[in-house]
Design a protein around this motif. Structure first.
Motif, PDB file in Angstrom:
ATOM      1  N   ALA A   1       0.831  -1.207   0.000  1.00 21.08           N
ATOM      2  CA  ALA A   1       0.000   0.000   0.000  1.00 21.08           C
ATOM      3  C   ALA A   1       0.865   1.255   0.000  1.00 21.08           C
ATOM      4  N   ARG A   2       1.964   1.221   0.725  1.00 17.67           N
ATOM      5  CA  ARG A   2       2.850   2.382   0.772  1.00 17.67           C
ATOM      6  C   ARG A   2       3.512   2.619  -0.573  1.00 17.67           C
ATOM      7  N   ARG A   3       3.898   1.547  -1.256  1.00 16.04           N
ATOM      8  CA  ARG A   3       4.488   1.700  -2.590  1.00 16.04           C
ATOM      9  C   ARG A   3       3.483   2.310  -3.557  1.00 16.04           C
ATOM     10  N   MET A   4       2.226   1.912  -3.454  1.00 13.37           N
ATOM     11  CA  MET A   4       1.196   2.409  -4.366  1.00 13.37           C
ATOM     12  C   MET A   4       0.778   3.845  -4.048  1.00 13.37           C
ATOM     13  N   GLY A   5       0.633   4.134  -2.757  1.00  9.85           N
ATOM     14  CA  GLY A   5       0.078   5.435  -2.376  1.00  9.85           C
ATOM     15  C   GLY A   5       1.077   6.444  -1.880  1.00  9.85           C
ATOM     16  N   GLY A   6       2.301   6.023  -1.563  1.00  7.59           N
ATOM     17  CA  GLY A   6       3.307   6.936  -1.041  1.00  7.59           C
ATOM     18  C   GLY A   6       3.055   7.262   0.419  1.00  7.59           C
ATOM     19  N   GLY A   7       3.852   8.161   0.954  1.00  3.80           N
ATOM     20  CA  GLY A   7       3.710   8.573   2.343  1.00  3.80           C
ATOM     21  C   GLY A   7       4.368   7.590   3.304  1.00  3.80           C
ATOM     22  N   PRO A   8       4.345   7.930   4.591  1.00  8.76           N
ATOM     23  CA  PRO A   8       5.013   7.080   5.580  1.00  8.76           C
ATOM     24  C   PRO A   8       4.278   5.784   5.863  1.00  8.76           C
ATOM     25  N   GLY A   9       2.985   5.729   5.532  1.00  7.73           N
ATOM     26  CA  GLY A   9       2.226   4.515   5.830  1.00  7.73           C
ATOM     27  C   GLY A   9       2.054   4.327   7.325  1.00  7.73           C
ATOM     28  N   HIS A  10       1.634   3.144   7.704  1.00  6.54           N
ATOM     29  CA  HIS A  10       1.412   2.818   9.114  1.00  6.54           C
ATOM     30  C   HIS A  10       2.713   2.270   9.700  1.00  6.54           C
ATOM     31  N   LEU A  11       3.645   3.174   9.940  1.00  4.73           N
ATOM     32  CA  LEU A  11       4.980   2.764  10.349  1.00  4.73           C
ATOM     33  C   LEU A  11       4.969   2.080  11.716  1.00  4.73           C
ATOM     34  N   ALA A  12       4.137   2.569  12.632  1.00  4.39           N
ATOM     35  CA  ALA A  12       4.080   1.961  13.960  1.00  4.39           C
ATOM     36  C   ALA A  12       3.540   0.540  13.894  1.00  4.39           C
ATOM     37  N   VAL A  13       2.563   0.308  13.018  1.00  6.04           N
ATOM     38  CA  VAL A  13       2.013  -1.042  12.862  1.00  6.04           C
ATOM     39  C   VAL A  13       3.068  -1.967  12.268  1.00  6.04           C
ATOM     40  N   LEU A  14       3.794  -1.484  11.257  1.00 11.53           N
ATOM     41  CA  LEU A  14       4.870  -2.284  10.667  1.00 11.53           C
ATOM     42  C   LEU A  14       5.918  -2.643  11.725  1.00 11.53           C
ATOM     43  N   ALA A  15       6.285  -1.663  12.540  1.00 11.86           N
ATOM     44  CA  ALA A  15       7.291  -1.914  13.577  1.00 11.86           C
ATOM     45  C   ALA A  15       6.782  -2.929  14.601  1.00 11.86           C
ATOM     46  N   ASP A  16       5.516  -2.826  14.968  1.00 12.71           N
ATOM     47  CA  ASP A  16       4.975  -3.759  15.951  1.00 12.71           C
ATOM     48  C   ASP A  16       4.884  -5.176  15.383  1.00 12.71           C
ATOM     49  N   CYS A  17       4.607  -5.293  14.092  1.00 13.52           N
ATOM     50  CA  CYS A  17       4.603  -6.615  13.452  1.00 13.52           C
ATOM     51  C   CYS A  17       5.993  -7.234  13.486  1.00 13.52           C
ATOM     52  N   GLU A  18       7.016  -6.423  13.209  1.00 14.51           N
ATOM     53  CA  GLU A  18       8.387  -6.933  13.267  1.00 14.51           C
ATOM     54  C   GLU A  18       8.708  -7.395  14.687  1.00 14.51           C
TER      55      GLU A  18
ATOM     56  N   LYS B   1      14.604  -4.761  14.057  1.00 12.12           N
ATOM     57  CA  LYS B   1      14.014  -4.195  12.833  1.00 12.12           C
ATOM     58  C   LYS B   1      12.998  -3.110  13.177  1.00 12.12           C
ATOM     59  N   ALA B   2      12.286  -3.292  14.284  1.00 10.37           N
ATOM     60  CA  ALA B   2      11.350  -2.259  14.725  1.00 10.37           C
ATOM     61  C   ALA B   2      12.102  -0.961  15.037  1.00 10.37           C
ATOM     62  N   ILE B   3      13.250  -1.092  15.692  1.00  9.07           N
ATOM     63  CA  ILE B   3      14.056   0.090  16.016  1.00  9.07           C
ATOM     64  C   ILE B   3      14.598   0.730  14.743  1.00  9.07           C
ATOM     65  N   GLU B   4      14.995  -0.097  13.791  1.00 12.39           N
ATOM     66  CA  GLU B   4      15.513   0.415  12.525  1.00 12.39           C
ATOM     67  C   GLU B   4      14.460   1.220  11.775  1.00 12.39           C
ATOM     68  N   LEU B   5      13.199   0.770  11.818  1.00  9.49           N
ATOM     69  CA  LEU B   5      12.122   1.504  11.150  1.00  9.49           C
ATOM     70  C   LEU B   5      11.953   2.896  11.753  1.00  9.49           C
ATOM     71  N   SER B   6      12.177   3.018  13.055  1.00  6.40           N
ATOM     72  CA  SER B   6      12.012   4.322  13.698  1.00  6.40           C
ATOM     73  C   SER B   6      13.074   5.317  13.249  1.00  6.40           C
ATOM     74  N   ARG B   7      14.160   4.816  12.658  1.00  8.97           N
ATOM     75  CA  ARG B   7      15.236   5.689  12.179  1.00  8.97           C
ATOM     76  C   ARG B   7      15.138   5.971  10.681  1.00  8.97           C
ATOM     77  N   SER B   8      14.105   5.455  10.053  1.00 12.33           N
ATOM     78  CA  SER B   8      13.962   5.617   8.609  1.00 12.33           C
ATOM     79  C   SER B   8      13.517   7.025   8.257  1.00 12.33           C
ATOM     80  N   GLU B   9      13.653   7.362   6.998  1.00 11.69           N
ATOM     81  CA  GLU B   9      13.252   8.692   6.527  1.00 11.69           C
ATOM     82  C   GLU B   9      11.750   8.900   6.703  1.00 11.69           C
ATOM     83  N   GLN B  10      10.960   7.810   6.537  1.00 19.84           N
ATOM     84  CA  GLN B  10       9.506   7.931   6.673  1.00 19.84           C
ATOM     85  C   GLN B  10       9.096   8.348   8.084  1.00 19.84           C
ATOM     86  N   ALA B  11       9.913   8.005   9.086  1.00 23.21           N
ATOM     87  CA  ALA B  11       9.563   8.348  10.470  1.00 23.21           C
ATOM     88  C   ALA B  11       9.531   9.854  10.677  1.00 23.21           C
ATOM     89  N   THR B  12      10.305  10.596   9.902  1.00 22.70           N
ATOM     90  CA  THR B  12      10.316  12.055  10.042  1.00 22.70           C
ATOM     91  C   THR B  12       9.047  12.683   9.480  1.00 22.70           C
TER      92      THR B  12
END
Length: 306
Positions: free
Chosen positions: A55-72, A80-91
């Motif tokens: 969905a993020r690839r199709m629509g752009g934007g940060p997406g549900h980053l917290a949900v992705l991190a919690d799944c990891e 990997k959850a910590i790594e997602l928090s340092r990604s560009e999308q987190a800003t």
């Protein structure tokens, strides 16, 4: 969509509907996003990651980053959850989404045995914000409990319960359980000869004003009654579980006592008059300063079922 309607009440049925929707509209970003969120609710962590990334690839934007991190994190990959928090999308996240991601990252730190680092991560938010946001306050209280600091955890679970008007967390149940633990620890630390608390007794320190102190809600003031098993509340400004530490200076709220005169006591035919009294009192501590709906789904804290 039926899947979104059933996601909270019947996640398994919702997941069945979501897969059917994906078969018909798999090229539509909002469909893939909905499927991913339903998969998350159903505990299908890997499916949720795949759908939300699509969905993020199709629509752009940060997406549900917290949900992705919690799944990891649920899949056993806290790093990997910590790594997602340092990604560009987190800003790019808004304030509510940043809070959700922070609670997940703090939990991931604790999963790695870095509980103090998790607490420090949540302390980037000021105490008032932690007290106002039930999920942030709950996450902070939970880490304090895991760090072996039950008295502080009890204070923060109370604040989370006061802020949790929708009862999305089990903060009130945690208050009751921890009050019993703190009360028991105080009794064990008491001097069996005098009944006075020893130096190791636990005290609940109130550093911020209680959000519900005047509204009849659970406040720091109810802890003394909960710990004693009476349900009675102490004063609204400070709470001490158990008796006061030995040697504490008694005070009174009624103002200073008159000072006895210095010099020889008056005498009479009937003997000396009485001396000054030895009244006692209890002191009040000054309260500190007083401690948001999100468009993203609330993180489930999948490792412990919250």
């Amino acid at each position: 969509m039926a899947a979104g309607t059933l996601a909270d009440d019947d996640p398994d049925t919702a997941w069945w509907h979501a897969r059917a929707a994906r078969a018909r509209g798999g090229r539509i970003a909002v469909v893939r996003e909905t499927v991913g969120l339903v998969a998350y609710r159903a505990g299908e962590w890997a499916e949720a990651i795949g759908e939300l990334r699509a969905a993020r690839r199709m629509g752009g934007g940060p997406g549900h980053l917290a949900v992705l991190a919690d799944c990891e994190r649920a899949l056993g990959h806290p790093e990997k959850a910590i790594e997602l928090s340092r990604s560009e999308q987190a800003t790019e996240l808004d304030a509510d989404a940043r809070v959700e991601l922070a609670t997940v990252v703090a939990g991931a730190r604790a999963d790695l045995g870095q509980t103090e680092a998790g607490l420090a991560h949540l302390e980037q938010f000021d105490p008032q914000e932690r007290a106002r946001n039930p999920r942030l306050g709950y996450a902070y209280a939970d880490l304090l409990d895991r760090a072996g600091r039950p008295a502080e955890a009890l204070t923060w679970f109370i604040r989370a319960a006061n802020a949790d008007t929708d009862e999305d967390t089990d903060a009130l149940e945690r208050v009751e359980a921890l009050a019993a633990v703190v009360g028991s620890a105080t009794e064990e630390a008491a001097d069996p000869a005098t009944g006075e608390a020893g130096p190791d007794s636990e005290t609940v320190a109130v550093t911020d004003a209680d959000p519900g102190a005047d509204s009849g809600e659970v406040t720091d003031a109810t802890v003394a009654g909960l710990a004693a098993g009476t349900g009675a509340a102490a004063g609204p400004e400070a709470v001490q579980v158990g008796p006061a530490p030995a040697g504490a200076e008694p005070t009174s709220d009624d103002g200073p006592k008159p000072t006895p005169a210095i010099g020889p006591e008056p005498t009479s035919d009937n003997g000396p008059d009485g001396g000054p009294g030895d009244g006692t009192g209890t002191g009040d501590s000054d309260p500190g300063p007083a401690g948001a709906a999100s468009e993203i789904p609330q993180v489930l804290f999948s490792d412990d079922g919250k």
